[in-house]
Design a protein around this motif. Sequence first.
Motif, mmCIF file in Angstrom:
data_model
loop_
_atom_site.group_PDB
_atom_site.id
_atom_site.type_symbol
_atom_site.label_atom_id
_atom_site.label_comp_id
_atom_site.label_asym_id
_atom_site.label_seq_id
_atom_site.Cartn_x
_atom_site.Cartn_y
_atom_site.Cartn_z
ATOM 1 N N VAL A 1 -41.494 -44.563 -68.160
ATOM 2 C CA VAL A 1 -40.124 -44.653 -67.692
ATOM 3 C C VAL A 1 -39.082 -45.468 -68.483
ATOM 4 C CG1 VAL A 1 -39.253 -46.189 -65.429
ATOM 5 C CG2 VAL A 1 -41.691 -45.369 -65.777
ATOM 6 N N THR A 2 -37.897 -44.929 -68.199
ATOM 7 C CA THR A 2 -36.768 -45.713 -68.852
ATOM 8 C C THR A 2 -36.124 -46.478 -67.934
ATOM 9 O OG1 THR A 2 -36.526 -43.398 -70.170
ATOM 10 C CG2 THR A 2 -34.584 -45.077 -69.942
ATOM 11 N N TYR A 3 -36.099 -47.629 -68.335
ATOM 12 C CA TYR A 3 -35.105 -48.951 -67.659
ATOM 13 C C TYR A 3 -34.091 -49.247 -68.318
ATOM 14 C CZ TYR A 3 -39.784 -49.586 -65.247
ATOM 15 O OH TYR A 3 -40.837 -49.511 -64.417
ATOM 16 N N VAL A 4 -32.958 -49.848 -67.466
ATOM 17 C CA VAL A 4 -32.019 -50.342 -68.218
ATOM 18 C C VAL A 4 -32.284 -51.851 -68.123
ATOM 19 C CG1 VAL A 4 -29.429 -50.737 -68.189
ATOM 20 C CG2 VAL A 4 -30.583 -48.586 -67.217
ATOM 21 N N LYS A 5 -32.180 -52.426 -69.473
ATOM 22 C CA LYS A 5 -32.345 -53.999 -69.698
ATOM 23 C C LYS A 5 -31.082 -54.531 -70.007
ATOM 24 C CE LYS A 5 -35.164 -57.084 -72.305
ATOM 25 N NZ LYS A 5 -34.489 -57.877 -73.132
ATOM 26 N N LEU A 6 -30.665 -55.563 -68.751
ATOM 27 C CA LEU A 6 -29.310 -56.145 -69.164
ATOM 28 C C LEU A 6 -29.745 -57.978 -69.127
ATOM 29 C CD1 LEU A 6 -26.198 -55.843 -68.845
ATOM 30 C CD2 LEU A 6 -26.383 -56.034 -66.361
ATOM 31 N N GLY A 7 -29.354 -58.196 -70.380
ATOM 32 C CA GLY A 7 -29.857 -59.780 -70.271
ATOM 33 C C GLY A 7 -31.202 -59.796 -70.232
ATOM 34 N N GLU A 8 -31.914 -60.253 -69.196
ATOM 35 C CA GLU A 8 -33.393 -60.327 -69.350
ATOM 36 C C GLU A 8 -33.807 -59.887 -68.113
ATOM 37 O OE1 GLU A 8 -34.876 -61.445 -71.761
ATOM 38 O OE2 GLU A 8 -33.261 -62.293 -72.798
ATOM 39 N N VAL A 9 -33.190 -58.955 -67.685
ATOM 40 C CA VAL A 9 -33.305 -58.338 -66.230
ATOM 41 C C VAL A 9 -33.628 -56.855 -66.538
ATOM 42 C CG1 VAL A 9 -32.649 -57.681 -63.862
ATOM 43 C CG2 VAL A 9 -32.034 -60.152 -65.023
ATOM 44 N N TYR A 10 -34.613 -55.902 -65.890
ATOM 45 C CA TYR A 10 -34.921 -54.720 -66.105
ATOM 46 C C TYR A 10 -34.422 -54.066 -64.682
ATOM 47 C CZ TYR A 10 -37.890 -55.517 -70.181
ATOM 48 O OH TYR A 10 -38.277 -55.862 -71.508
ATOM 49 N N TYR A 11 -33.615 -52.972 -65.055
ATOM 50 C CA TYR A 11 -33.308 -52.284 -63.714
ATOM 51 C C TYR A 11 -33.780 -50.908 -63.657
ATOM 52 C CZ TYR A 11 -29.555 -55.630 -62.883
ATOM 53 O OH TYR A 11 -28.798 -56.982 -62.684
ATOM 54 N N GLN A 12 -34.249 -50.415 -62.674
ATOM 55 C CA GLN A 12 -34.775 -49.056 -62.600
ATOM 56 C C GLN A 12 -33.827 -48.245 -61.929
ATOM 57 O OE1 GLN A 12 -39.040 -48.362 -61.245
ATOM 58 N NE2 GLN A 12 -38.153 -46.993 -59.625
ATOM 59 N N PRO A 13 -33.513 -47.097 -62.622
ATOM 60 C CA PRO A 13 -32.701 -46.237 -62.114
ATOM 61 C C PRO A 13 -33.403 -45.620 -60.978
ATOM 62 C CG PRO A 13 -33.019 -45.566 -64.272
ATOM 63 C CD PRO A 13 -34.172 -46.867 -63.849
ATOM 64 N N ILE A 14 -32.443 -45.483 -59.801
ATOM 65 C CA ILE A 14 -33.039 -44.973 -58.606
ATOM 66 C C ILE A 14 -32.003 -43.967 -57.858
ATOM 67 C CG2 ILE A 14 -34.579 -46.957 -57.980
ATOM 68 C CD1 ILE A 14 -32.527 -47.602 -56.004
ATOM 69 N N GLU A 15 -32.324 -43.361 -56.663
ATOM 70 C CA GLU A 15 -31.443 -42.666 -55.850
ATOM 71 C C GLU A 15 -31.390 -43.178 -54.589
ATOM 72 O OE1 GLU A 15 -30.039 -38.027 -55.957
ATOM 73 O OE2 GLU A 15 -31.896 -38.370 -54.760
ATOM 74 N N LYS A 16 -30.242 -43.574 -54.054
ATOM 75 C CA LYS A 16 -30.301 -43.953 -52.758
ATOM 76 C C LYS A 16 -29.227 -43.411 -51.796
ATOM 77 C CE LYS A 16 -30.520 -48.327 -50.061
ATOM 78 N NZ LYS A 16 -30.537 -49.791 -49.889
#
Lengths: 324, 242
Positions: A293-308
Amino acid sequence: MKTVKVNSVCLIYFVAILLLIPFSAEAQRMKHSSGNTRSSQNITRQNTQQNKSINGGYQKSTNRNTTTKAPTNKTSTMDTKNKPNVNTNNKDAHVSDNMNNVDRNRDNVSDNMNDVNRDRNNINIDNSRDVNINRDINVDRDVYVRRPVAVYPRPPYAFGGYHYYAFHPYHYHPYHAYYWGPAYHPWGFFVAVIAVTAIVVSIDNQEYHYDEGVYYQQSGSGYTVVQAPSGATVQTLPSGTQTIVINETTNNYYYGGTYYEKTDSGYTVVPPTAGSVVENLPEGGEEVKIGDVTYVKLGEVYYQPIEKDGKNMYEVVNVEKVEG
Amino acid sequence: MKILYYLTVVIVLINFKAIAQESNYDTTAILLLDRMGEVIGDLQSCSFSVTTSIDQPGHEIGLVKYFIVHQVYFSGPDKMLINSNGDKGHSGFWYNGKQLAYYSYSENNYAVIEAPSTTIATIDTANKTYGIEFPAADFFYPSFTDDLIGHNDQIKFIGKSKIEGKDCFHIVAKNKDLITQIWISDDAFFLPVKLIITYNDKIPNTQYEATYSDWVLNPDLPNAVFEFTPPAGANKLRLIAK
């Protein structure tokens, strides 16, 4: 005397029996216990062209004894190859609070999740709702995310001793930094002067200047944009702020990578709540590959790319260390 | 005397257990595994296809089986190319003796990491550090048979069988956590045909399966194919260690 005699006979008998035991089992284990570093005299290299061999040539222990059970140091991929991820009960995310609670020194920590009074800032973040800075999780990756308010419908993604929880399925889309407008500046941006409308916000004896959703700290002859300090309260939020529904009674407000919650004093900076979905991420993020899985790490937070709703978005991931 | 009696029984039992373990490693099985290892160890290059399947959780309904087809190329001790396409997307690994590059065709992103000087060390390091799983890597460890002995309580030759029309030797290795089944071709080359690992530890009866085909032994593979150049517009990633 009789007891002494019997004990002596026992001892002699015991030693005699021990001497009769084939010692090979233990001895062979010891010889094979070094794994990769096994001595060369124990290895037969079958390949005469080993320098060009794809694996350096086959190696076989010359004194291999099939009773040997050598605990090699090398991690065979046979042990790790595609080993199925551990399917954990979703309840894990909610029953292991103690594991992830963080004693953040600057906070006046209360065990009562509904009663956190941050003395230094004289801010009671929220007494009526489920808001508690102490609920932040701090796993070894230094992730600061508040727990979700709902139960995850799917098992987490498991990798490297961590569970990565998300409500939405993974749907990759490339990370592109978003700019909120001319007044917005990303973290690390330097300006010589700040707008006269900027207000001073003090947290933990640190002075910040806030203007249009951006926090500055004085550095040298100017000001550097910094991450919003958790606990800071401002009266207004800039246009372009996104409302995030946390539950029936709580909203978060998102702008430029910072999350706020409405309080009696205004809008207070809070950590993101796991499961929050945002459309845009600011500059300063980094795409990181964690297993598949490729996440985006911003500061200390991991974001999961999703579609909504047919749109590319990001969900705040709840990261938990696997127990045991 | 009672003490002596019990002592003798215990010691004899211990001894018997050691003797019993000796028979847990079938010499025929070991011979076949060694033969396979020797052939692989003599290769200077090779290419093959391997289709893998894995039972994984991560879905609302429970375990789901994922399939991936890999094209694998080895050249010398320090060149490797793997192209994987399947349910987990389309991706590749390039190893040129200095760097290991990962590229996702599906996501158009890549990562490059410094690597050890041999393919096997690179596979091992990447697996230990980043959890990267290379298909079929087990058979390419130079000490494969010793490792199998080291990690299993029993290794048995089950008999002959046919896999997709090909005559094979069937070998089973077992420890408390998993059962490993290996099929080796019954021909001049003794190459791996199939591998099935059944896990008994965390989620019982989940399986990893790999089927090997299209072996080409000692092909001429130009070094250029092991070099990676990121496509224009590809995002650079950072791999996170385990």
